[in-house]
Design a protein around this motif. Structure first.
Motif, PDB file in Angstrom:
ATOM      1  N   GLU A 139       0.850  -1.188   0.000  1.00 35.12           N
ATOM      2  CA  GLU A 139       0.000   0.000   0.000  1.00 35.12           C
ATOM      3  C   GLU A 139       0.888   1.240   0.000  1.00 35.12           C
ATOM      4  O   GLU A 139       1.954   1.260   0.624  1.00 35.12           O
ATOM      5  CB  GLU A 139      -0.910   0.009   1.235  1.00 35.12           C
ATOM      6  CG  GLU A 139      -1.907  -1.131   1.273  1.00 35.12           C
ATOM      7  CD  GLU A 139      -3.080  -0.947   0.330  1.00 35.12           C
ATOM      8  OE1 GLU A 139      -3.340   0.193  -0.098  1.00 35.12           O
ATOM      9  OE2 GLU A 139      -3.746  -1.953   0.034  1.00 35.12           O
ATOM     10  N   ARG A 140       0.468   2.271  -0.691  1.00 35.80           N
ATOM     11  CA  ARG A 140       1.281   3.488  -0.836  1.00 35.80           C
ATOM     12  C   ARG A 140       1.706   4.058   0.511  1.00 35.80           C
ATOM     13  O   ARG A 140       2.834   4.510   0.679  1.00 35.80           O
ATOM     14  CB  ARG A 140       0.510   4.538  -1.665  1.00 35.80           C
ATOM     15  CG  ARG A 140       1.194   5.895  -1.740  1.00 35.80           C
ATOM     16  CD  ARG A 140       2.560   5.791  -2.412  1.00 35.80           C
ATOM     17  NE  ARG A 140       3.317   7.007  -2.308  1.00 35.80           N
ATOM     18  CZ  ARG A 140       4.286   7.234  -1.406  1.00 35.80           C
ATOM     19  NH1 ARG A 140       4.610   6.316  -0.516  1.00 35.80           N
ATOM     20  NH2 ARG A 140       4.950   8.369  -1.400  1.00 35.80           N
ATOM     21  N   ASN A 141       0.819   4.021   1.496  1.00 34.06           N
ATOM     22  CA  ASN A 141       1.153   4.629   2.794  1.00 34.06           C
ATOM     23  C   ASN A 141       2.181   3.810   3.582  1.00 34.06           C
ATOM     24  O   ASN A 141       2.664   4.268   4.609  1.00 34.06           O
ATOM     25  CB  ASN A 141      -0.102   4.850   3.632  1.00 34.06           C
ATOM     26  CG  ASN A 141      -0.804   3.564   3.989  1.00 34.06           C
ATOM     27  OD1 ASN A 141      -0.814   2.617   3.209  1.00 34.06           O
ATOM     28  ND2 ASN A 141      -1.406   3.518   5.159  1.00 34.06           N
ATOM     29  N   GLU A 142       2.544   2.628   3.097  1.00 34.44           N
ATOM     30  CA  GLU A 142       3.553   1.803   3.761  1.00 34.44           C
ATOM     31  C   GLU A 142       4.849   1.696   2.944  1.00 34.44           C
ATOM     32  O   GLU A 142       5.805   1.076   3.394  1.00 34.44           O
ATOM     33  CB  GLU A 142       3.016   0.385   3.979  1.00 34.44           C
ATOM     34  CG  GLU A 142       1.813   0.316   4.870  1.00 34.44           C
ATOM     35  CD  GLU A 142       1.288  -1.107   5.012  1.00 34.44           C
ATOM     36  OE1 GLU A 142       1.849  -2.036   4.376  1.00 34.44           O
ATOM     37  OE2 GLU A 142       0.315  -1.288   5.749  1.00 34.44           O
TER      38      GLU A 142
END
Length: 136
Positions: A66-69
């Protein structure tokens, strides 16, 4: 781009200009080049939302992050790194849906020292349109 106190010293910048500046710093690659890079050991990283992956499928062998990770999972020095994140010299190809968010992600990875990071022009949609493998 110099930033001080959260503001750009050169004044505000629109997203199109920001993308242009970011992309000037590295060479983006197309679907066939991405497939060849993966065959030579590059890590394909799919940052699309789960709903897009469920709707359109996955690229076989791509690491889904996921982009936020992303930064935490790909930082070779990080405590939360993915097993594949072994070196700052790792060739990484970031893939989003259409090739926009991936460019900003590459800028962040390059700031972490992943100097060979790039992204797929046109994203997953270009990969699929090129007839490259997708699993549903």
């Amino acid at each position: 781009m110099a930033v001080s106190g959260g503001r750009n010293r050169q004044g505000p910048v629109g997203i199109d200009e920001l993308l242009g500046r970011v992309r000037d710093g590295y060479e983006r690659i197309g679907p066939q080049e991405a497939a060849a890079a993966a065959a030579e050991g590059a890590l394909l990283v799919d940052i699309r939302y789960a709903s897009l992956r469920e709707k359109d499928g996955l690229i076989p062998g791509a690491l889904v992050v996921e982009r936020n990770e992303l930064e935490w999972r790909l930082d070779p020095q990080g405590s939360h790194r993915a097993p594949q994140a072994v070196s700052h010299d790792l060739r990484v190809v970031v893939i989003c849906n259409e090739g926009y968010a991936s460019s900003l992600a590459v800028a962040s990875l390059r700031q972490l020292g992943l100097h060979r990071a790039t992204d797929l022009t046109g994203g997953f949609q270009a990969w699929r349109a090129a007839g490259l493998p997708v699993t549903l």
